[in-house]
Design a protein around this motif. Structure first.
Motif, PDB file in Angstrom:
ATOM      1  N   SER A 184      -3.690 -15.580  -8.254  1.00  0.00           N
ATOM      2  CA  SER A 184      -4.906 -14.903  -7.815  1.00  0.00           C
ATOM      3  C   SER A 184      -5.665 -14.291  -8.985  1.00  0.00           C
ATOM      4  O   SER A 184      -6.885 -14.139  -8.940  1.00  0.00           O
ATOM      5  N   ALA A 345      -1.532 -12.890   1.572  1.00  0.00           N
ATOM      6  CA  ALA A 345      -2.850 -13.089   2.188  1.00  0.00           C
ATOM      7  C   ALA A 345      -3.047 -14.493   2.731  1.00  0.00           C
ATOM      8  O   ALA A 345      -3.900 -14.713   3.592  1.00  0.00           O
ATOM      9  N   LYS A 346      -2.265 -15.460   2.251  1.00  0.00           N
ATOM     10  CA  LYS A 346      -2.397 -16.849   2.713  1.00  0.00           C
ATOM     11  C   LYS A 346      -1.346 -17.227   3.757  1.00  0.00           C
ATOM     12  O   LYS A 346      -1.236 -18.400   4.120  1.00  0.00           O
ATOM     13  N   THR A 361      -7.339 -14.110   8.958  1.00  0.00           N
ATOM     14  CA  THR A 361      -8.156 -13.982   7.740  1.00  0.00           C
ATOM     15  C   THR A 361      -7.681 -14.880   6.609  1.00  0.00           C
ATOM     16  O   THR A 361      -8.333 -14.955   5.567  1.00  0.00           O
ATOM     17  N   SER A 362      -6.573 -15.576   6.773  1.00  0.00           N
ATOM     18  CA  SER A 362      -6.013 -16.330   5.646  1.00  0.00           C
ATOM     19  C   SER A 362      -6.925 -17.475   5.197  1.00  0.00           C
ATOM     20  O   SER A 362      -6.999 -17.775   4.005  1.00  0.00           O
ATOM     21  N   SER A 365      -9.581 -16.259   2.826  1.00  0.00           N
ATOM     22  CA  SER A 365      -9.140 -15.393   1.737  1.00  0.00           C
ATOM     23  C   SER A 365      -9.381 -16.024   0.377  1.00  0.00           C
ATOM     24  O   SER A 365      -9.218 -17.231   0.196  1.00  0.00           O
ATOM     25  N   TRP A 366      -9.747 -15.183  -0.574  1.00  0.00           N
ATOM     26  CA  TRP A 366      -9.932 -15.635  -1.950  1.00  0.00           C
ATOM     27  C   TRP A 366      -8.617 -15.687  -2.718  1.00  0.00           C
ATOM     28  O   TRP A 366      -8.592 -16.060  -3.888  1.00  0.00           O
ATOM     29  N   VAL A 392      -4.507  -5.288   3.866  1.00  0.00           N
ATOM     30  CA  VAL A 392      -5.155  -6.361   3.109  1.00  0.00           C
ATOM     31  C   VAL A 392      -6.105  -5.781   2.067  1.00  0.00           C
ATOM     32  O   VAL A 392      -6.663  -4.701   2.246  1.00  0.00           O
ATOM     33  N   THR A 434     -14.923  -4.813   4.366  1.00  0.00           N
ATOM     34  CA  THR A 434     -13.862  -5.630   4.963  1.00  0.00           C
ATOM     35  C   THR A 434     -13.141  -4.859   6.053  1.00  0.00           C
ATOM     36  O   THR A 434     -12.918  -5.366   7.159  1.00  0.00           O
ATOM     37  N   VAL A 530     -13.228 -10.760   4.610  1.00  0.00           N
ATOM     38  CA  VAL A 530     -12.698 -11.638   3.575  1.00  0.00           C
ATOM     39  C   VAL A 530     -11.780 -10.821   2.664  1.00  0.00           C
ATOM     40  O   VAL A 530     -12.145  -9.738   2.211  1.00  0.00           O
ATOM     41  N   THR A 531     -10.598 -11.358   2.394  1.00  0.00           N
ATOM     42  CA  THR A 531      -9.632 -10.658   1.557  1.00  0.00           C
ATOM     43  C   THR A 531      -9.410 -11.404   0.246  1.00  0.00           C
ATOM     44  O   THR A 531      -9.769 -12.572   0.109  1.00  0.00           O
ATOM     45  N   THR A 534      -3.191  -8.595  -0.825  1.00  0.00           N
ATOM     46  CA  THR A 534      -2.592  -7.648   0.111  1.00  0.00           C
ATOM     47  C   THR A 534      -2.011  -6.444  -0.609  1.00  0.00           C
ATOM     48  O   THR A 534      -1.666  -6.518  -1.795  1.00  0.00           O
TER      49      THR A 534
END
Length: 598
Positions: A184, A345-346, A361-362, A365-366, A392, A434, A530-531, A534
């Motif tokens: 990330s 997050a994924k 939200t996965s 997610s960025w 998140v 968010t 959008v996250t 976490t």
């Protein structure tokens, strides 16, 4: 004489019959061109990749795939490099479309394979046959490796942990489950916050830890009023350590900063941004610099190598890890194991378990594709204590409609919920935005048809019909298509537009960001939280050794980055802090591990 003539004619007839038979055989055989697998030539196809169009050229002879070339693309540097290089080579080498997608770059991989398949079809080839996987013998190979320190994860935290451990005398190996390092951190802007650094002082920037702490407390107080975290004593120590990391990256790792800036509602210039060239962006530059440093120092990095278990001896001491790659099982014997495997997050499964409010939200997610909580789950199995109140890491809001990315945190826009009411001042820190969307059952972003929205309207029209965007010639028609109360939405729009004219917004938005929504037709777009990661993970001490519920350590095990970051936050991210924590926790854990080998 007659007999001789008869024999002569009989012989001639026999030769004629043989020649005729041979001629028939030749004429019945398929022509050479008809025996080929393809119509020879060079074919091109353009498909949608992860970020945009991807164009591929495929050269075919009558019976072989000669070459596959990617002519153009807009995929992310670093992440897309492996599939764009490997998949064409594997297609040609194996004369097959039964090629595995690359972990962490699945969309790019599938797009590339789809483009090649389309070219094969154009050439009259049997794409389905080429996609049929050949049977392979089950791999039973087991590889054993011995090292001082094994780092699980090759993102920012893992790469720095490796750099620090190596610097302090340890032999180190890094295992990364994706095809590329960076995690990330590589997907971020690469800015790291720190106060009163020598770089700030050189530019005459006055900054203090007290200033940052005041902002930190203000932001964390904006949600979860009775939250258990942050631990502000730890935050205070982290801020001191962040200065050391920021300067160590330059002095030891040979990283460089191009600028020190503020960001949005954080105007103080404390974000140290990586000096990038034209081929990379900030986060990728940062992780590439660290990777290049550690490989230059002899640290081994194994990509596409997934750690599946942490190994312990009879007393419960950690003694290494078990991993797997395409060749089979790998056992790494190590004195110390550093977890740097990212957040969750994924992972929809872990989101539903830890932060059910944020389930769903996965997909938007960025975070890195590898952020599926592996390190947290493996440590938990060994009795590691989990941080309470996971959450998140918000990066703003977004839609599922292509061409609407710029709306994500545009403070001039207007949001309403599924009741047709405004519920927030849109001029807000992205992480708070968010959280606000998470609190709602659903959110619409409203736009009109002014000239300024021309390109946006084209994108919306191209996406219709869709459940993600609706249109109306009047507020009434728009409300009906949104399935919200008509009178409520009409009153919301009346109040908002009157506030624009008077310069006084009912929600307190600054006059500079008040833009009316009055020109029909009107559009409503569904927007989602959008996250980018976490807050959570396992509890550690100040050296990032993993702790059990009773406060005792799990010997030889460390956790860094999003595997152990909740202690810093309530529910609001602080600009430049997550990457900084990844790097700082990695630096401290790596040094402690190296200095405490057997």
């Amino acid at each position: 004489m007659k007999k001789r003539n008869l024999k002569w004619y009989a012989g001639l007839l026999l030769v004629f019959m043989i020649m005729s038979f041979a001629g028939c055989q030749k004429s019945d055989a398929p022509k050479e061109e008809e025996t080929g697998l393809y119509t020879a030539g060079t074919y091109e196809e353009t498909v949608k990749g992860h970020n945009g169009d991807l164009t591929v050229s495929v050269e075919l002879s009558k019976d072989a795939i000669v070459s596959v070339k990617v002519l153009s693309h807009t995929e992310s540097a670093g992440i897309s490099d492996t599939p764009l290089e490997r998949i064409p080579a594997e297609i040609v080498d194996g004369q097959t479309l039964a090629v595995d997608t690359i972990a962490g770059a699945t969309v790019t991989s599938k797009a590339l394979l789809a483009a090649v398949e389309a070219c094969i079809v154009k050439a009259g080839g049997d794409a389905e046959k080429l996609k049929a996987a050949t049977d392979k013998e089950e791999e039973t190979k087991v590889t054993e490796i011995t090292t001082d320190v094994v780092v699980v994860g090759g993102g920012g935290a893992g790469l720095v942990a490796a750099a620090s451990a190596e610097e302090h005398g340890a032999k180190v190996i890094v295992l990364e489950k994706l095809a590329a390092t960076g995690g990330s951190t590589a997907l971020s802007g690469g800015g790291i916050s720190a106060t009163d650094t020598k770089f700030q002082r050189a530019e005459g920037i006055e900054d203090s830890k007290d200033s940052w702490m005041e902002l930190w407390k203000e932001r964390q107080a904006s949600s979860n009023e009775n939250g258990k975290y942050p631990d502000y004593d730890f935050v205070d120590r982290f801020m001191d350590a962040a200065v050391v990391t920021t300067e160590w990256l330059v002095d030891t790792v040979k990283h460089a900063y191009s600028a020190i800036l503020g960001f949005g509602l954080d105007p103080v210039k404390r974000l140290h941004f990586a000096k990038s060239d034209a081929t990379t962006k900030g986060g990728t530059t940062l992780t590439n610099n660290i990777k290049n440093f550690i490989t230059g120092e002899g640290v081994e990095i194994r990509t596409e190598t997934e750690v599946v278990d942490i190994l312990v001896d009879e007393s419960g001491k950690v003694i290494g890890v078990e991993a797997k790659d395409k060749n089979g099982k790998i056992i790494v014997h190590a004195d110390k194991v550093i977890l740097a495997a990212g957040g969750f997050a994924k992972s929809e499964e872990l989101l539903e378990r830890f932060v059910p409010e944020a389930k769903g939200t996965s997909a938007l997610s960025w975070a890195s594709a590898g952020s599926t909580g592996d390190g947290i789950v493996m440590a938990e199995k060994l009795g590691a204590a989990l941080y309470e109140e996971p959450w998140v890491m918000g990066v703003g809001i977004g839609s599922k409609i292509p061409g609407t990315q710029a709306l994500g945190m545009d403070w001039t826009r207007l949001y309403v919920n599924y009741a047709g009411e405004r519920f927030m001042n849109e001029e807000v820190h992205y992480s708070i935005a968010t959280n606000k969307l998470i609190e709602e059952k659903g959110t619409w972003l409203l736009v009109d048809s002014t000239e300024a929205n021309g390109d946006l309207v084209k994108a919306l029209e191209a996406a219709m019909p869709s459940e993600e965007v609706v249109k109306g010639e009047t507020y009434k028609e728009l409300a009906e298509n949104m399935k919200v109360p008509v009178e409520t939405l009409e009153e919301t729009m009346k109040t908002f537009n009157e506030g624009v004219k008077s310069g006084v917004d009912a929600m307190g938005k600054s006059k500079d960001y008040l833009v009316s929504v009055e020109k029909a037709p009107y559009y409503a777009i569904k927007f989602y939280p959008v996250t980018m990661g976490t807050f959570g993970g396992v509890k550690t001490n100040d050296s990032f050794q993993v702790l059990k519920e009773d406060g005792s350590i799990i010997e030889n095990l460390y956790a860094t980055g999003e595997n152990a970051n909740k202690i810093l936050y309530n529910q609001v991210y602080m600009s430049g802090s997550a990457v900084q924590f990844a790097l700082t926790s990695g630096r401290i854990a790596g040094q402690h591990a190296a200095e405490n080998l057997k």
